[in-house]
Structure formats: C-alpha cells, structure tokens
Motif scaffolding. Structure first.
Motif, mmCIF file in Angstrom:
data_model
loop_
_atom_site.group_PDB
_atom_site.id
_atom_site.type_symbol
_atom_site.label_atom_id
_atom_site.label_comp_id
_atom_site.label_asym_id
_atom_site.label_seq_id
_atom_site.Cartn_x
_atom_site.Cartn_y
_atom_site.Cartn_z
ATOM 1 N N GLU A 191 -0.361 9.718 8.920
ATOM 2 C CA GLU A 191 0.147 8.715 9.927
ATOM 3 C C GLU A 191 0.420 7.534 8.893
ATOM 4 N N LEU A 192 -0.064 7.397 7.902
ATOM 5 C CA LEU A 192 0.431 6.205 7.022
ATOM 6 C C LEU A 192 1.188 6.888 5.691
ATOM 7 N N ALA A 193 1.650 8.030 5.571
ATOM 8 C CA ALA A 193 2.409 8.342 4.572
ATOM 9 C C ALA A 193 3.852 7.559 4.442
ATOM 10 N N GLU A 194 4.397 7.264 5.264
ATOM 11 C CA GLU A 194 5.812 6.358 5.308
ATOM 12 C C GLU A 194 5.281 5.024 4.918
ATOM 13 N N VAL A 195 4.095 4.490 5.197
ATOM 14 C CA VAL A 195 3.866 2.881 4.776
ATOM 15 C C VAL A 195 3.380 3.330 3.345
ATOM 16 N N ALA A 196 2.687 4.090 2.873
ATOM 17 C CA ALA A 196 2.176 4.304 1.579
ATOM 18 C C ALA A 196 3.469 4.423 0.629
ATOM 19 N N ASN A 197 4.667 5.178 0.904
ATOM 20 C CA ASN A 197 5.738 5.481 0.236
ATOM 21 C C ASN A 197 6.664 4.101 0.292
ATOM 22 N N HIS A 198 6.725 3.473 1.424
ATOM 23 C CA HIS A 198 7.208 2.204 1.195
ATOM 24 C C HIS A 198 6.651 1.258 0.387
ATOM 25 N N LEU A 199 5.344 1.119 0.314
ATOM 26 C CA LEU A 199 4.798 0.205 -0.397
ATOM 27 C C LEU A 199 5.022 0.543 -1.932
ATOM 28 N N LYS A 200 5.039 1.904 -2.285
ATOM 29 C CA LYS A 200 5.281 2.194 -3.402
ATOM 30 C C LYS A 200 6.542 1.929 -4.168
ATOM 31 N N GLN A 201 7.469 2.074 -3.194
ATOM 32 C CA GLN A 201 8.989 1.863 -3.559
ATOM 33 C C GLN A 201 9.089 0.182 -3.497
ATOM 34 N N ASN A 202 8.421 -0.375 -2.750
ATOM 35 C CA ASN A 202 8.815 -2.050 -2.685
ATOM 36 C C ASN A 202 7.392 -2.859 -3.033
ATOM 37 N N PHE A 203 6.683 -2.252 -3.912
ATOM 38 C CA PHE A 203 5.559 -3.186 -4.336
ATOM 39 C C PHE A 203 5.948 -4.758 -4.936
ATOM 40 N N ARG A 204 7.250 -4.874 -5.328
ATOM 41 C CA ARG A 204 7.587 -6.160 -5.835
ATOM 42 C C ARG A 204 7.803 -7.257 -4.641
ATOM 43 N N GLU A 205 7.904 -6.713 -3.548
ATOM 44 C CA GLU A 205 7.908 -7.666 -2.362
ATOM 45 C C GLU A 205 6.722 -8.106 -1.630
ATOM 46 N N PRO A 206 6.901 -9.184 -1.259
ATOM 47 C CA PRO A 206 5.589 -9.782 -0.491
ATOM 48 C C PRO A 206 5.048 -8.636 0.688
ATOM 49 N N LEU A 207 3.828 -8.718 0.673
ATOM 50 C CA LEU A 207 3.147 -7.961 2.005
ATOM 51 C C LEU A 207 3.566 -8.449 3.129
ATOM 52 N N ASP A 208 4.219 -7.514 4.182
ATOM 53 C CA ASP A 208 4.516 -7.893 5.494
ATOM 54 C C ASP A 208 3.664 -6.939 6.418
ATOM 55 N N ALA A 209 2.570 -7.172 6.820
ATOM 56 C CA ALA A 209 1.686 -6.429 7.454
ATOM 57 C C ALA A 209 2.282 -6.048 8.770
ATOM 58 N N PRO A 210 2.711 -7.086 9.532
ATOM 59 C CA PRO A 210 3.356 -6.742 10.809
ATOM 60 C C PRO A 210 4.330 -5.686 10.843
ATOM 61 N N ARG A 211 5.334 -5.715 9.748
ATOM 62 C CA ARG A 211 6.499 -4.700 9.449
ATOM 63 C C ARG A 211 5.792 -3.345 9.204
#
Length: 107
Positions: free
Chosen positions: A3-23
């Motif tokens: 369920e969270l694989a897409e989110v985990a992948n997004h964070l790995k690809q975009n870790f330099r960006e600020p955390l956007d929990a609502p997104r």
C-alpha cells in the motif's frame, strides 16, 4: 508494504525535496492521519524520520565517494544548510561528517 510502495519510491526519488505529508497521503489514498499511522506501523518510523534516513544515507555515500565540500554535500542531500546537516548527521551517525569521511576513506 504494498500500500505504501508508491510513497516509498517517491521518497527515494525525491528525498531532496521538503516533506509534503498531505501529498503523500493522497498518493496512498489515505487521510493524512491514517497515512502517518500506516507508515509508522510499516516502517517503524515516521515519514519525516524515513526521509531523514534517506538524506543521511545519501550524504554518507557522497562523503565516502567524492571530494566535494561538506556544505555542497549537505545541500545536495536536501538539508537546509550546513548547520542543520551537521546537527542531524551527528545525531544519526554518532560522529561528525569530517570524521566519517576520514574513517571511510581507504588508507
């Protein structure tokens, strides 16, 4: 985890960006509160801690494998400034970035 694989992948690809929990919650199709709870139960840490771990791991790789100045590594790893990086690195790694670099380099 699925369920969270897409989110985990997004964070790995975009870790330099600020955390956007609502997104991230929208990506997982959950409310923000449900997302944070599920993320914590899946990864045993908050999304913010996970992001910090990714940034620290990236910085460690750069410290070991490049001669870039530490400030450049800090900024390239998503930290606000050198002071923030130094504080977080010491907290997570138990040593300074300079000492880590020296210890990681082959003799």
């Amino acid at each position: 985890y699925l369920e969270l694989a897409e989110v985990a992948n997004h964070l790995k690809q975009n870790f330099r960006e600020p955390l956007d929990a609502p997104r991230l919650a929208r990506m997982a199709r959950l409310s923000e509160r449900q997302f944070v709870r599920k993320f914590h139960s899946t990864f045993q840490m908050s999304p913010r801690a996970y992001l910090m771990q990714l940034r620290i791991m990236n910085a460690c790789e750069q410290l070991k494998n490049t001669a870039q100045p530490i400030t450049e590594i800090a900024l390239a790893s998503g930290f606000y400034d050198h002071a923030d990086f130094a504080r977080q690195f010491k907290r997570h790694m138990g040593t300074t970035a300079t000492a880590y670099r020296q210890a990681a380099r082959p003799i």
